[in-house]
Design a protein around this motif. Structure first.
Motif, PDB file in Angstrom:
ATOM      1  N   SER A   1       0.835  -1.212   0.000  1.00 54.56           N
ATOM      2  CA  SER A   1       0.000   0.000   0.000  1.00 54.56           C
ATOM      3  C   SER A   1       0.868   1.260   0.000  1.00 54.56           C
ATOM      4  CB  SER A   1      -0.975   0.008   1.186  1.00 54.56           C
ATOM      5  OG  SER A   1      -0.267   0.056   2.403  1.00 54.56           O
ATOM      6  N   GLU A   2       1.994   1.207   0.697  1.00 50.65           N
ATOM      7  CA  GLU A   2       2.891   2.365   0.708  1.00 50.65           C
ATOM      8  C   GLU A   2       3.528   2.549  -0.678  1.00 50.65           C
ATOM      9  OE1 GLU A   2       5.383   4.683   3.967  1.00 50.65           O
ATOM     10  OE2 GLU A   2       5.500   2.515   4.096  1.00 50.65           O
ATOM     11  N   HIS A   3       3.957   1.452  -1.273  1.00 52.25           N
ATOM     12  CA  HIS A   3       4.537   1.499  -2.619  1.00 52.25           C
ATOM     13  C   HIS A   3       3.519   2.086  -3.602  1.00 52.25           C
ATOM     14  CE1 HIS A   3       5.932  -0.097  -6.513  1.00 52.25           C
ATOM     15  NE2 HIS A   3       7.136   0.063  -5.991  1.00 52.25           N
ATOM     16  N   LYS A   4       2.282   1.646  -3.479  1.00 51.63           N
ATOM     17  CA  LYS A   4       1.213   2.144  -4.356  1.00 51.63           C
ATOM     18  C   LYS A   4       1.032   3.656  -4.162  1.00 51.63           C
ATOM     19  CE  LYS A   4      -3.655   1.418  -5.401  1.00 51.63           C
ATOM     20  NZ  LYS A   4      -4.922   1.324  -4.737  1.00 51.63           N
ATOM     21  N   LYS A   5       1.090   4.113  -2.927  1.00 49.50           N
ATOM     22  CA  LYS A   5       0.961   5.544  -2.623  1.00 49.50           C
ATOM     23  C   LYS A   5       2.081   6.336  -3.309  1.00 49.50           C
ATOM     24  CE  LYS A   5       1.197   8.768   1.265  1.00 49.50           C
ATOM     25  NZ  LYS A   5       1.465   8.888   2.693  1.00 49.50           N
ATOM     26  N   TRP A   6       3.310   5.820  -3.246  1.00 50.96           N
ATOM     27  CA  TRP A   6       4.439   6.507  -3.867  1.00 50.96           C
ATOM     28  C   TRP A   6       4.240   6.629  -5.374  1.00 50.96           C
ATOM     29  CZ3 TRP A   6       8.955   3.405  -1.200  1.00 50.96           C
ATOM     30  CH2 TRP A   6       8.917   3.649   0.191  1.00 50.96           C
ATOM     31  N   VAL A   7       3.758   5.539  -5.987  1.00 49.65           N
ATOM     32  CA  VAL A   7       3.502   5.564  -7.436  1.00 49.65           C
ATOM     33  C   VAL A   7       2.409   6.578  -7.747  1.00 49.65           C
ATOM     34  CG1 VAL A   7       2.671   4.206  -9.401  1.00 49.65           C
ATOM     35  CG2 VAL A   7       4.310   3.193  -7.795  1.00 49.65           C
ATOM     36  N   GLU A   8       1.359   6.605  -6.921  1.00 46.86           N
ATOM     37  CA  GLU A   8       0.270   7.569  -7.133  1.00 46.86           C
ATOM     38  C   GLU A   8       0.766   9.008  -7.004  1.00 46.86           C
ATOM     39  OE1 GLU A   8      -2.714   6.347  -4.305  1.00 46.86           O
ATOM     40  OE2 GLU A   8      -3.319   4.631  -5.542  1.00 46.86           O
ATOM     41  N   VAL A   9       1.634   9.272  -6.036  1.00 50.25           N
ATOM     42  CA  VAL A   9       2.197  10.614  -5.874  1.00 50.25           C
ATOM     43  C   VAL A   9       3.039  10.972  -7.100  1.00 50.25           C
ATOM     44  CG1 VAL A   9       3.874  11.989  -4.553  1.00 50.25           C
ATOM     45  CG2 VAL A   9       2.100  10.691  -3.357  1.00 50.25           C
ATOM     46  N   PHE A  10       3.837  10.018  -7.578  1.00 47.70           N
ATOM     47  CA  PHE A  10       4.639  10.262  -8.785  1.00 47.70           C
ATOM     48  C   PHE A  10       3.723  10.658  -9.939  1.00 47.70           C
ATOM     49  CE2 PHE A  10       6.543   9.045 -12.796  1.00 47.70           C
ATOM     50  CZ  PHE A  10       7.846   9.481 -12.691  1.00 47.70           C
ATOM     51  N   LYS A  11       2.664   9.864 -10.153  1.00 44.90           N
ATOM     52  CA  LYS A  11       1.739  10.138 -11.272  1.00 44.90           C
ATOM     53  C   LYS A  11       1.025  11.473 -11.093  1.00 44.90           C
ATOM     54  CE  LYS A  11       1.015   5.337 -12.598  1.00 44.90           C
ATOM     55  NZ  LYS A  11       0.095   4.188 -12.565  1.00 44.90           N
ATOM     56  N   ALA A  12       0.648  11.784  -9.860  1.00 44.09           N
ATOM     57  CA  ALA A  12      -0.052  13.052  -9.599  1.00 44.09           C
ATOM     58  C   ALA A  12       0.874  14.242  -9.868  1.00 44.09           C
ATOM     59  CB  ALA A  12      -0.553  13.092  -8.157  1.00 44.09           C
ATOM     60  N   CYS A  13       2.156  14.086  -9.565  1.00 44.22           N
ATOM     61  CA  CYS A  13       3.113  15.183  -9.758  1.00 44.22           C
ATOM     62  C   CYS A  13       3.603  15.275 -11.205  1.00 44.22           C
ATOM     63  CB  CYS A  13       4.289  15.030  -8.806  1.00 44.22           C
ATOM     64  SG  CYS A  13       3.790  15.279  -7.087  1.00 44.22           S
ATOM     65  N   ASP A  14       3.472  14.195 -11.946  1.00 46.68           N
ATOM     66  CA  ASP A  14       3.817  14.175 -13.370  1.00 46.68           C
ATOM     67  C   ASP A  14       2.561  14.545 -14.157  1.00 46.68           C
ATOM     68  OD1 ASP A  14       4.850  13.704 -15.904  1.00 46.68           O
ATOM     69  OD2 ASP A  14       4.777  11.515 -15.714  1.00 46.68           O
ATOM     70  N   GLU A  15       2.154  15.817 -14.001  1.00 43.84           N
ATOM     71  CA  GLU A  15       0.864  16.275 -14.539  1.00 43.84           C
ATOM     72  C   GLU A  15       0.699  16.067 -16.037  1.00 43.84           C
ATOM     73  OE1 GLU A  15       0.199  20.312 -13.360  1.00 43.84           O
ATOM     74  OE2 GLU A  15       0.287  19.811 -11.234  1.00 43.84           O
ATOM     75  N   ASP A  16       1.776  16.243 -16.800  1.00 44.91           N
ATOM     76  CA  ASP A  16       1.684  16.132 -18.260  1.00 44.91           C
ATOM     77  C   ASP A  16       1.992  14.719 -18.754  1.00 44.91           C
ATOM     78  OD1 ASP A  16       1.195  18.891 -18.247  1.00 44.91           O
ATOM     79  OD2 ASP A  16       3.345  19.339 -18.409  1.00 44.91           O
ATOM     80  N   ASN A  17       2.044  13.759 -17.854  1.00 38.18           N
ATOM     81  CA  ASN A  17       2.369  12.369 -18.206  1.00 38.18           C
ATOM     82  C   ASN A  17       3.644  12.260 -19.043  1.00 38.18           C
ATOM     83  OD1 ASN A  17       0.127  11.252 -16.840  1.00 38.18           O
ATOM     84  ND2 ASN A  17      -1.183  11.814 -18.555  1.00 38.18           N
ATOM     85  N   LYS A  18       4.688  12.983 -18.599  1.00 42.13           N
ATOM     86  CA  LYS A  18       5.960  12.985 -19.314  1.00 42.13           C
ATOM     87  C   LYS A  18       6.722  11.684 -19.060  1.00 42.13           C
ATOM     88  CE  LYS A  18       7.283  16.524 -16.838  1.00 42.13           C
ATOM     89  NZ  LYS A  18       6.200  16.739 -15.913  1.00 42.13           N
TER      90      LYS A  18
ATOM     91  N   ILE B   1       7.958  15.430  -2.747  1.00 44.31           N
ATOM     92  CA  ILE B   1       8.574  15.283  -1.419  1.00 44.31           C
ATOM     93  C   ILE B   1       7.709  15.963  -0.356  1.00 44.31           C
ATOM     94  CG2 ILE B   1      10.586  15.876  -0.003  1.00 44.31           C
ATOM     95  CD1 ILE B   1      10.978  13.507  -1.983  1.00 44.31           C
ATOM     96  N   VAL B   2       7.143  17.116  -0.693  1.00 42.10           N
ATOM     97  CA  VAL B   2       6.226  17.786   0.236  1.00 42.10           C
ATOM     98  C   VAL B   2       5.043  16.866   0.530  1.00 42.10           C
ATOM     99  CG1 VAL B   2       4.597  19.693   0.528  1.00 42.10           C
ATOM    100  CG2 VAL B   2       6.884  20.155  -0.354  1.00 42.10           C
ATOM    101  N   MET B   3       4.500  16.257  -0.512  1.00 41.00           N
ATOM    102  CA  MET B   3       3.329  15.378  -0.328  1.00 41.00           C
ATOM    103  C   MET B   3       3.655  14.160   0.540  1.00 41.00           C
ATOM    104  SD  MET B   3       1.706  15.548  -4.174  1.00 41.00           S
ATOM    105  CE  MET B   3       0.321  14.445  -3.868  1.00 41.00           C
TER     106      MET B   3
ATOM    107  N   LYS C   1       9.569  20.884   2.205  1.00 42.78           N
ATOM    108  CA  LYS C   1      10.091  21.231   0.879  1.00 42.78           C
ATOM    109  C   LYS C   1      11.604  20.996   0.895  1.00 42.78           C
ATOM    110  CE  LYS C   1      10.570  25.125  -2.278  1.00 42.78           C
ATOM    111  NZ  LYS C   1      10.507  26.579  -2.361  1.00 42.78           N
ATOM    112  N   PRO C   2      12.113  20.209  -0.058  1.00 42.16           N
ATOM    113  CA  PRO C   2      13.548  19.950  -0.072  1.00 42.16           C
ATOM    114  C   PRO C   2      14.346  21.233  -0.309  1.00 42.16           C
ATOM    115  CG  PRO C   2      12.439  18.742  -1.836  1.00 42.16           C
ATOM    116  CD  PRO C   2      11.411  19.544  -1.120  1.00 42.16           C
ATOM    117  N   SER C   3      15.507  21.321   0.321  1.00 39.77           N
ATOM    118  CA  SER C   3      16.387  22.473   0.131  1.00 39.77           C
ATOM    119  C   SER C   3      16.937  22.465  -1.292  1.00 39.77           C
ATOM    120  CB  SER C   3      17.550  22.405   1.119  1.00 39.77           C
ATOM    121  OG  SER C   3      18.400  21.310   0.783  1.00 39.77           O
ATOM    122  N   LYS C   4      17.502  23.582  -1.689  1.00 42.74           N
ATOM    123  CA  LYS C   4      18.132  23.678  -3.008  1.00 42.74           C
ATOM    124  C   LYS C   4      19.233  22.626  -3.125  1.00 42.74           C
ATOM    125  CE  LYS C   4      20.564  26.991  -6.020  1.00 42.74           C
ATOM    126  NZ  LYS C   4      21.140  25.926  -6.783  1.00 42.74           N
ATOM    127  N   ILE C   5      20.004  22.441  -2.065  1.00 42.37           N
ATOM    128  CA  ILE C   5      21.104  21.472  -2.066  1.00 42.37           C
ATOM    129  C   ILE C   5      20.563  20.052  -2.270  1.00 42.37           C
ATOM    130  CG2 ILE C   5      22.904  20.405  -0.626  1.00 42.37           C
ATOM    131  CD1 ILE C   5      23.246  23.232   0.647  1.00 42.37           C
TER     132      ILE C   5
END
Length: 163
Positions: free
Chosen positions: A18-35, A47-49, A54-58
């Protein structure tokens, strides 16, 4: 260093389905243009989700530099690997916090030599008082007579390199 052993480093950890599925869903949600990949900004949102910060610039630079130069961003498999590693680190840090809290019986946010002695009597009753004192002094990075969580975490993460 006293804090050596197999439990001192993050162990390989596998996400539940279920956690793996959540990560995939977050990836797809953040890849808005299906690139098929996450841009730098997409990655930050993911990462915020998942982790609530929010990850630092580094951190973002580091992640983007590890990306295959033939792609324009982070592919799903790379993203899952990054998230799994971040989760392992998070779990390891939580384990260290749990141990520290068990030692900090007065909830002060630091450990005194007396706290150390009591804890070691429970977990390693045969250790001499001299050894416990030596460990305390080693862990007390700034020699203020108190072991902060930062001191404790450092010893738990780096101590086995000095064994």
């Amino acid at each position: 260093m006293f804090f050596s052993g197999p439990g001192a480093r993050p162990r390989t950890w596998e996400a539940s389905p279920s956690e793996h599925k959540k990560w995939v869903e977050v990836f797809k949600a953040c890849d808005e243009d299906n690139k098929g990949y996450l841009s730098r900004e997409d990655f930050k949102v993911a990462i915020v989700m998942l982790f609530g910060y929010k990850p630092s610039k580094i951190e973002a630079d580091s992640m983007m530099s590890s990306v295959n130069p033939n792609t324009s961003g982070i592919l799903l498999e790379e993203f899952l690997s990054i998230v799994r590693k971040k989760k392992e680190v998070q779990l390891h840090r939580n384990e260290i916090r749990h141990i520290f809290t068990a030692f900090d019986r007065h909830y002060r946010g630091y450990l005194t030599l007396e706290d150390f002695k009591k804890a070691f009597r429970l977990v390693a009753p045969k250790l001499s008082e001299r050894t416990v004192l030596d460990v305390f002094r080693e862990v007390d990075q700034d020699s203020d007579g108190l072991v902060s969580f930062k001191d404790f975490e450092y010893a738990m993460n780096h101590g086995q390199n000095e064994a």
